[in-house]
Design an enzyme around this catalytic site. Structure first.
Site, short mmCIF file in Angstrom:
data_model
loop_
_atom_site.label_atom_id
_atom_site.label_comp_id
_atom_site.label_asym_id
_atom_site.label_seq_id
_atom_site.Cartn_x
_atom_site.Cartn_y
_atom_site.Cartn_z
N SER A 54 0.80 -1.23 0.00
CA SER A 54 0.00 0.00 0.00
C SER A 54 0.83 1.28 0.00
O SER A 54 0.28 2.37 -0.21
CB SER A 54 -0.95 0.02 1.20
N LYS B 6 0.33 3.42 -2.99
CA LYS B 6 -0.84 4.30 -3.14
C LYS B 6 -0.45 5.77 -3.08
O LYS B 6 -1.08 6.61 -3.74
CB LYS B 6 -1.87 3.98 -2.05
N TYR C 245 -3.60 -2.65 -10.26
CA TYR C 245 -3.48 -2.41 -8.82
C TYR C 245 -2.60 -3.49 -8.18
O TYR C 245 -1.70 -3.18 -7.38
CB TYR C 245 -4.86 -2.40 -8.18
N TYR D 216 -3.86 3.35 7.67
CA TYR D 216 -5.12 2.62 7.83
C TYR D 216 -5.98 3.30 8.91
O TYR D 216 -6.03 4.51 8.98
CB TYR D 216 -4.85 1.14 8.12
N VAL E 163 1.29 -3.47 4.06
CA VAL E 163 1.27 -4.74 4.80
C VAL E 163 2.50 -5.60 4.51
O VAL E 163 2.67 -6.66 5.10
CB VAL E 163 -0.02 -5.54 4.55
#
Length: 305
Positions: free
Chosen positions: A63, A66, A190, A241, A259
């Site tokens: 992530s 992102k 993705y 998160y 993660v």
């Protein structure tokens, strides 16, 4: 600032936290990574890099990607804020792969760093570039100075084999008209972007434009200063998160976690850090990484507060 001495002290402080928690086991390719690894690197705004531990060992960025996809969309949009009509900027308060808020909010994700929001950003990058994942990989190679960066095919395949929740998120948003490209294409790109392997060194250097108020490593402008400020703001409030409040309380820096066990953090005007340790807490953030960044800001007194 003697960065190397600070990093050595930070690493010694974080060592008792290494291995606490659990590696991400819902992606089988990540489950095989040793929980006992730890590395940390810092790159100052001039590009000088310091590190200790496993700071040059590649790992799956997951992530963390992102933040880079959002930056590329904003850079390619040339000041057009249209992406913010399709994704919000508020903390979610729910797990990063939750479907609940999407239904309540008519297919508009809360922010670009939960999975649903990241899928919208990847979708937009696909429209702008024609190849979202390769565009990101090429950008990261240029900014990190590491031409050997690559996708991890095993990780991408593992995510695809176990990606039903992400597919569900994408299909749900498509049903509200919030995707421009076919769902299979969006989730494929993705998964590929999340599978990129980078070291702490690579990520600290590649993220330097966020510390330099939008300037790339070669001095050219990727983002306007206000755009870099906005990405840092969303990283602070949404980048870890549903533990962003705890992270702001303990660390006080814009950051994006993944993660795979990595966390990238930004000290605007000074430096960018990356810490990696694969064992995660219940919210998906590196336990030792959080402790290390907490100690870094304690020792230096650097935070945005």
């Amino acid at each position: 600032m003697d960065y190397q001495a600070v990093l050595e002290e930070v690493a010694a402080f974080a060592r008792p936290f290494v291995g606490r928690g659990h590696v991400a086991d819902y992606i089988p390719a990540l489950e095989r990574v040793s929980a006992d690894r730890f590395g940390i690197a810092v790159a100052d705004i001039n590009g000088d890099v310091y590190g200790t531990g496993d700071w040059e060992v590649p790992f799956s960025v997951q992530s963390i990607s992102k933040a880079f996809s959002l930056a590329l969309v904003m850079a390619q949009s040339h000041g057009d804020d249209d992406i913010w009509k399709r994704v919000g900027r508020e903390p979610s308060g729910t797990p990063f792969n939750s479907l609940v808020q999407l239904e309540w909010e008519n297919g508009i994700p809360r922010n670009p760093f939960i999975n649903a929001g990241a899928l919208v950003v990847t979708d937009r990058l696909q429209t702008l570039t024609g190849d979202a994942s390769t565009s990101m990989l090429e950008f990261l190679r240029e900014e990190s100075g590491n031409a050997e960066l690559a996708f991890d095919q095993a990780v991408a395949g593992s995510e695809a084999d176990h990606g039903d929740r992400n597919a569900a998120l994408a299909h749900f948003m498509a049903s509200f008209g919030n995707l421009e490209n076919p769902v299979p294409s969006v989730i494929e790109h993705y998964f590929w972007q999340c599978s990129i392997e980078m070291s702490c060194r690579d990520l600290a250097v590649a993220g330097g434009f966020l510390a330099r108020h939008g300037l790339r490593a070669d001095g050219s402008r990727l983002l306007e200063a206000r755009e870099a400020k906005r990405i840092n703001a969303v990283m602070l409030t949404c980048g870890t998160y549903d533990a962003a409040g705890e992270f702001a309380y303990r660390v006080g820096l814009p950051a994006k976690s993944g993660v795979g066990g990595g966390i990238v953090a930004v000290v605007p005007g000074r430096c960018t850090l990356c810490v990696w340790s694969p064992a995660l807490d219940a919210r998906g953030n590196s336990v030792a990484g959080m402790a290390a960044l907490d100690q870094f800001t304690t020792l230096t007194g650097w935070s945005v507060f």
